[in-house]
Enzyme design. Structure first.
Site, mmCIF file in Angstrom:
data_model
loop_
_atom_site.group_PDB
_atom_site.id
_atom_site.type_symbol
_atom_site.label_atom_id
_atom_site.label_comp_id
_atom_site.label_asym_id
_atom_site.label_seq_id
_atom_site.Cartn_x
_atom_site.Cartn_y
_atom_site.Cartn_z
ATOM 1 N N SER A 122 -10.510 47.290 -3.700
ATOM 2 C CA SER A 122 -9.289 47.339 -4.511
ATOM 3 C C SER A 122 -9.584 46.926 -5.954
ATOM 4 O O SER A 122 -10.371 47.564 -6.629
ATOM 5 C CB SER A 122 -8.215 46.467 -3.863
ATOM 6 O OG SER A 122 -6.959 46.703 -4.427
ATOM 7 N N ASP B 147 -5.775 50.938 -10.231
ATOM 8 C CA ASP B 147 -6.969 50.231 -9.804
ATOM 9 C C ASP B 147 -7.896 51.203 -9.077
ATOM 10 O O ASP B 147 -7.550 52.381 -8.903
ATOM 11 C CB ASP B 147 -6.588 49.014 -8.955
ATOM 12 C CG ASP B 147 -5.907 49.377 -7.650
ATOM 13 O OD1 ASP B 147 -5.400 50.503 -7.533
ATOM 14 O OD2 ASP B 147 -5.866 48.534 -6.732
ATOM 15 N N ASP C 149 -3.743 52.110 -5.357
ATOM 16 C CA ASP C 149 -2.506 51.625 -4.750
ATOM 17 C C ASP C 149 -1.743 50.682 -5.678
ATOM 18 O O ASP C 149 -0.665 50.207 -5.331
ATOM 19 C CB ASP C 149 -2.765 50.962 -3.387
ATOM 20 C CG ASP C 149 -3.649 49.727 -3.450
ATOM 21 O OD1 ASP C 149 -4.125 49.378 -4.552
ATOM 22 O OD2 ASP C 149 -3.872 49.111 -2.382
ATOM 23 N N ASP D 17 -8.711 51.946 -6.052
ATOM 24 C CA ASP D 17 -8.286 52.680 -4.855
ATOM 25 C C ASP D 17 -6.873 53.240 -4.972
ATOM 26 O O ASP D 17 -6.333 53.793 -4.023
ATOM 27 C CB ASP D 17 -8.426 51.826 -3.599
ATOM 28 C CG ASP D 17 -7.446 50.663 -3.539
ATOM 29 O OD1 ASP D 17 -7.161 50.081 -4.607
ATOM 30 O OD2 ASP D 17 -6.979 50.330 -2.444
#
Length: 463
Positions: free
Chosen positions: A106, A250, A254, A252
């Site tokens: 993340s 970010d 999310d 990833d």
């Protein structure tokens, strides 16, 4: 160097010694534990798992280790390759799979990676399931498949496009309305998969895209957490190009943050506030965010006639509370939008489309939109944990000190004062205590945070 084993997965720094870092041996062990658990959970001898990863440098290595470990357990793999967390979440039910693994740390820097574990609904596993996987890993209680029963790997590289199509098909997203607004947007993809996914969505919506760090090389050009101190380049680029606003995600994809047309932060806390404002205006109902999120969501929800509730920090906790209270939208103040009409996972693509719809319908600038919301200011600080520190006992002493205030202890300690609040909790993903505060001015929020940090240090030294 660090390895964090939690009920939500395993996260650590690459290299070093096994069981102290995220080494190949650790990746194999925890993948095997998840696979062993999934066979029991699904009741199938040959379950299916969707796997995807962000673009970080260790991604391909960890990806292959995890996938081939599951193959060794007789599990079939649907391999999305480079992907996003919400894309994998959508793909699990889309493929009729029994679970999913996202390989991403993340917002953590490039030396980190992680295995984030999903159930058959494409949602994060719960605490009891996570605990069982940790037990299996500790016992190394694995039963690998015989040679004729090994799993297979099927590549499926179309899911980012499928994800975009699903966003376009949402009832509250009207591509023609956004297209007519003629937006120009700068996108900072932090050299990961958001640099692919977000421009795909914007292109489909007729938005002019200025790309910044959108090649998915994994060489993060700045700290990947989308906070103001890391985003000087996109703030300058928005002003330089005369863009309507900027989008930051970010690695990833999310978490979602916006930059207004003047090059100033919209505030990641207000990402959810704005998206909820749009959704509540169309489908009145309730909202949920976590205990560390801004009070502005409560205010906007109540203005629309809905009820707001706070959940413990963590996506799985927010999702559970959203389901319990039939929330029409929810998420976390870190820029995570959870919109059940799409799926129960934080999704920057969904958040981007909802935000564009709000701006297109209101016909105002991003700075004017922000000015119309209740103005709160937040301080987000942290204390590095020292070995042997009893964090739970330390937080219990803080709770005792403030027992006469409005106190919540379901997740660390949150103290609600009439005009401000402070939330102290041990991080699930880093060896730190997080100290979040919110008040009517930045100076008040910072002062409150500094006061509690001093009290924590005082109590730890006197323990």
């Amino acid at each position: 160097m660090t390895l964090i084993k939690s009920i939500s997965g395993i996260r650590g720094t690459i290299g070093g010694r096994p069981d102290n870092n995220l080494t190949p041996l650790d990746a194999v062990k925890f993948a095997a534990a998840y696979g062993q658990w999934l066979r029991a959970e699904s009741g199938k001898t040959r379950p299916r798992v969707v796997i995807g990863r962000d673009a970080r440098l260790s991604g391909e290595m960890i990806h292959q280790l995890v996938a081939q470990t599951l193959v060794g357990l007789g599990i079939d793999i649907v391999d999305l390759g480079l992907s996003t967390t919400p894309t994998v979440e959508l793909a699990v039910p889309g493929e009729g799979a029994d679970g999913g693994i996202i390989l991403t740390a993340s917002h953590n820097p490039k030396q980190w990676n992680a295995l984030k574990l999903l159930n058959a609904r494409g949602e994060f596993i719960n605490a009891a399931q996570g605990q069982r996987i940790l037990e299996l890993a500790a016992a190394e209680d694995f039963d690998f498949a015989q040679v004729d029963d090994l799993g297979t790997v099927t590549a499926h590289d179309a899911y980012m496009d499928i994800h975009v199509d699903e966003v376009l098909d949402l009832e509250l997203v009207e591509a023609d309305v956004i297209r007519k607004a003629g937006f120009k947007v700068v996108v900072d993809g932090v050299c990961s998969t958001g640099g692919v996914a977000i421009p795909k969505l914007l292109d489909a919506l007729g938005v002019e895209v200025v790309k910044l760090y959108c090649e998915p090389t994994g060489h993060f050009p700045h700290n990947p957490e989308p906070l103001k101190e890391h985003l000087a380049d996109i703030c300058a680029k928005v002003k330089e190009t005369g863009a309507d606003f900027g989008i930051v995600v970010d690695p990833d994809v999310d978490r979602l943050a916006f930059i207004d047309e003047t090059g100033e932060m919209f505030g990641e806390e207000y990402t959810l506030v704005a998206c909820a404002d749009y959704v509540l205006g169309k489908t009145p109902g309730n909202t949920v965010s976590n205990l560390s999120s801004t009070r502005a969501l409560r205010d906007v929800t109540q203005a629309h006639g809905g009820t707001y509730r706070a959940a413990a920090v963590g996506e799985v906790n927010v999702v559970a509370t959203m389901k319990d209270h039939h929330a029409v939208i929810g998420g976390e103040g870190n820029g995570g939008i959870i919109y059940p009409a799409s799926h129960y996972g934080r999704d920057a693509l969904v958040g981007t489309a909802l935000f564009l719809m709000l701006l297109a319908e209101r016909g105002i600038t991003v700075s004017a939109l922000k000015a119309g919301y209740p103005q709160y200011f937040m301080s987000k600080k942290k204390i590095e944990l020292t070995p042997g520190l009893d964090v739970d006992a330390l937080l219990a002493r803080i709770a005792e000190r403030y027992k006469d205030e409005d106190l919540t202890t379901v997740d660390g300690v949150k103290i609600d004062f009439p005009e401000a609040w402070v939330h102290l909790r041990k991080s699930n993903t880093e060896p730190i205590i997080r100290i979040y505060t919110e008040a009517g001015s930045q100076a008040e929020a910072d002062s409150l945070a500094d006061r509690l940090i001093a009290e924590l240090k005082e109590l730890s030294e006197s323990a």
